[in-house]
Motif scaffolding. Sequence first.
Motif, PDB file in Angstrom:
ATOM      1  N   ARG A  89     -21.029  25.120  50.094  1.00 37.88           N
ATOM      2  CA  ARG A  89     -21.606  23.876  48.978  1.00 37.88           C
ATOM      3  C   ARG A  89     -22.768  23.207  49.541  1.00 37.88           C
ATOM      4  NH1 ARG A  89     -19.044  23.237  44.449  1.00 37.88           N
ATOM      5  NH2 ARG A  89     -17.355  24.316  44.170  1.00 37.88           N
ATOM      6  N   LEU A 125      -9.586  21.384  50.375  1.00 38.43           N
ATOM      7  CA  LEU A 125     -11.023  22.157  50.508  1.00 38.43           C
ATOM      8  C   LEU A 125     -10.917  22.987  51.674  1.00 38.43           C
ATOM      9  CD1 LEU A 125     -13.282  19.368  49.126  1.00 38.43           C
ATOM     10  CD2 LEU A 125     -12.293  21.262  47.955  1.00 38.43           C
ATOM     11  N   THR A 169     -14.141  16.236  41.053  1.00 40.08           N
ATOM     12  CA  THR A 169     -14.243  17.216  39.856  1.00 40.08           C
ATOM     13  C   THR A 169     -12.935  18.322  39.595  1.00 40.08           C
ATOM     14  OG1 THR A 169     -16.470  17.716  40.536  1.00 40.08           O
ATOM     15  CG2 THR A 169     -15.362  19.383  39.206  1.00 40.08           C
ATOM     16  N   ARG A 174     -16.515  16.988  45.076  1.00 37.71           N
ATOM     17  CA  ARG A 174     -15.801  18.196  44.643  1.00 37.71           C
ATOM     18  C   ARG A 174     -14.382  17.827  44.454  1.00 37.71           C
ATOM     19  NH1 ARG A 174     -14.811  22.842  41.937  1.00 37.71           N
ATOM     20  NH2 ARG A 174     -13.682  24.199  43.156  1.00 37.71           N
TER      21      ARG A 174
END
Length: 843
Positions: free
Chosen positions: A155, A147, A72, A69
Amino acid sequence: MRTSKWAILAYVAIVFFGILAALPNVLPVAIQQQYASFLPVKPVTLGLDLKGGSHLVLEVDAAGLRRARLNTLLDDIRGALRTERLQTSSARIAGDAIAVKIADPADRARVLPKIQQLAAPVGTLGFGTSSSDIEVSTADDTITVKLTEAGLSDRMTAAVDQSLEIIRRRVDQVGVAEPLIQRVGSDRILVQLPGLQDPTRLRQLLGSTAQMSFHMVDTSVDPNTTTPPRGVDILPGANDGAKYAVESRVAISGERLADAKAGFNQQTNEPIVSFTFDSQGARQFAEITRDNVGLPFAIVLDGKVLTAPRINEPIPGGQGQISGNFTAQEATVLSALLRSGALPAPLTIIEERSVGPNLGSDSIRMGIYTGLAGFAAVVVMMLVLYTSWGVIANIGLVLHTILTIGVLGMLGSTLTLPGIAGIILGIGMAVDANILINARIREETAAGAGAMKALDVGFNKAFATIVDGNVTTLVGTILLFMFGTGPVRGFAVTMMIGIVISMFTSITVVRLMMYQMVVRQKLKKIEIHSIFGKVPAIPVFSFMRGRYVAIGMSAFLSISSIVLFFTPGLNYGIDFVGGIQVEATSEAQLDLAALRPKLEDLNIGEVALQDFDQGKSVLIRVQRQPGGEAEQTVALNAIKDAVTQAIPGAAFERTEVVGPTISAELARSGFLAVGLAMVAILFYIWWRFEWHFAVGAIVTLILDITKMIGFFALTQIDFNLTAIAAVLTLIGYSVNDKVVVYDRMRENLRKYKSMPFSDLIDLSINQVVMRCIFTSVAILASLLPMAIWGGDPVKPFAWPMVFGVIVATTSSIYIGGPILLFLSRWWKDRESTRAPGSELAKS
């Protein structure tokens, strides 16, 4: 003793339906298939330890998910910076966050909304409000992106759900019958595949993330360089051990694959995998092959180059093939991986167990034999003790066994070898209720009661004791189910079902049959004799007179057990310390002298070899390997290769790999279950009796447990999850035994209010001592066949339980009473010193 007709009809219906539910387990397979629609339930499912197969527990890599993540987000943030004509190098990953350093406030203000738009919704969090999966904050000239825990949790849930479906598709495509694939906890997946003896192919199938991509190879870069230029990665070959300089940019994503099939090259007859792109992928593939004729094109799977063929001509059809040095089986697995899609995150195998079909069939045979032997021993004992009345008790035991199997089938439970042990032990403990009932009826008859009154009063007095004893056993069993895993949980299920059914058969079925016997034979008095004639009167031993000797011996044995706990210590099984265990068999005599040096040359630490089955089987145990879960798998493969070289034709009957993660959790949950069981029992006895009864039971219980731990240390029997099951079962049985004694003491306290407490304890123990001995003998009769012939899987349970039952019975008779007497006198002395008018109060 009166029961309404409706209640009798309900009892008959329960018994009839239970028999009908158990019936499929004894019918031949052909008849089962023919009348499947008429049978209420399917046969009980056998566990892997009974029919063979593989068991794996996989864990979704949370760190990998977080890292993916972040990568990305970094790419997206750099894309936003590129749009605003800002330097992409100003964004970088710093720990668990991304730091974007922009000196100009105006530039920072322009790019901030674009970064905030990158947040993905986490899902609905109460009252319809949705939240973001990232937190964006600014300090000085830096924008920090973190995050959120809610986002990561969401997730993880999505990753596990997606992984479940992908694993299910992969397993289905390989063709394994009746797989069990289910979620365990928040981040784990359990996979059980019956009949698959060698989990190597399964491990390859499930452990690969199958992230395929297509890249151009940069022929201008030396693949052996340690510092490749930006935009080029040095990747290893999957099969040939070579290195390739591959462009980082993905030419075609693996998501564009529409299909993949295993086959053979028509010319060379070597295994290949043919693949087909979707329409967009086909167009990209045609353009790449048209513009790069003569250049190598790399097919990359999970960071390794499968093959890098040279493009000879443009390929417009969107079809290609992968060839390499792999077998037909590897081609099948690879095609399954590509068809099922990529896993969202890496999966780590943290526990792996496999059982060969031969060992499974042996376990079934031994389970049936030991069960029948234990049952026969209990039946004979009941006939010896109670003659014709024992026949009624035995009918109750037969119904108990049938109903237990029927309920297991209705619940869809899986029967394991420890589960069979639970049924056998449940039979032994079900006898306890019948012994209590018959003992009470004998006492009422001896006191001059008529047949119906003796039956009525006997059942009423036995009922409270049966409930208290079974509830205390149930407490430990429930905790065993909550904290146990796999076969241990199967043992707990069969024990819980057995306890509940035991109460039903004893309080209803046995009571109705005894009532009918009294009515139909018009008995005026119930005479329950043993096969040797009339039972002697209640003994008059003075147990309290030798209390100091008894407590002294008990303390000595417990202290010795504590010493044994530290030296030599417990022989912890791989459940608790992690490691590898392999059982190999051969038709010829095994040469351990040839096998040992090959295993020692592997440099995997201390290797323990144990031969059995007249030297035709060997058990190999290796300590946990340094590193993570992957190192355990590498060591297992090395052990198998060494065994195959040293013993040609060797078969692997059982393999177990427990990684450091799962072993630490199993140890923690096992010891927590023991501690919680003792606390729960303490409060239950405190609620049902008084505080000094509860403290007395726990003190006696601690003495029993220490002796059992000493037994494990002295005999060096594996201390594993099955051993924890034995300890928890001992706790339940030991307290059950104490409750019977305490219940009689409570009854006598109401009856003989002026009797000295020491005399009252002696009287109470004398009244129940034969019950304690008979129940213990019945349980020992059911356990001994299991201990002698049950095999290695139940040995850590059966022999310690044999020892534990003897210890628990002697402590109920000789230790529980003296401790209770000491606590009672201590409390009275304390109360007298605090009372008004005492010397202490006057001072």
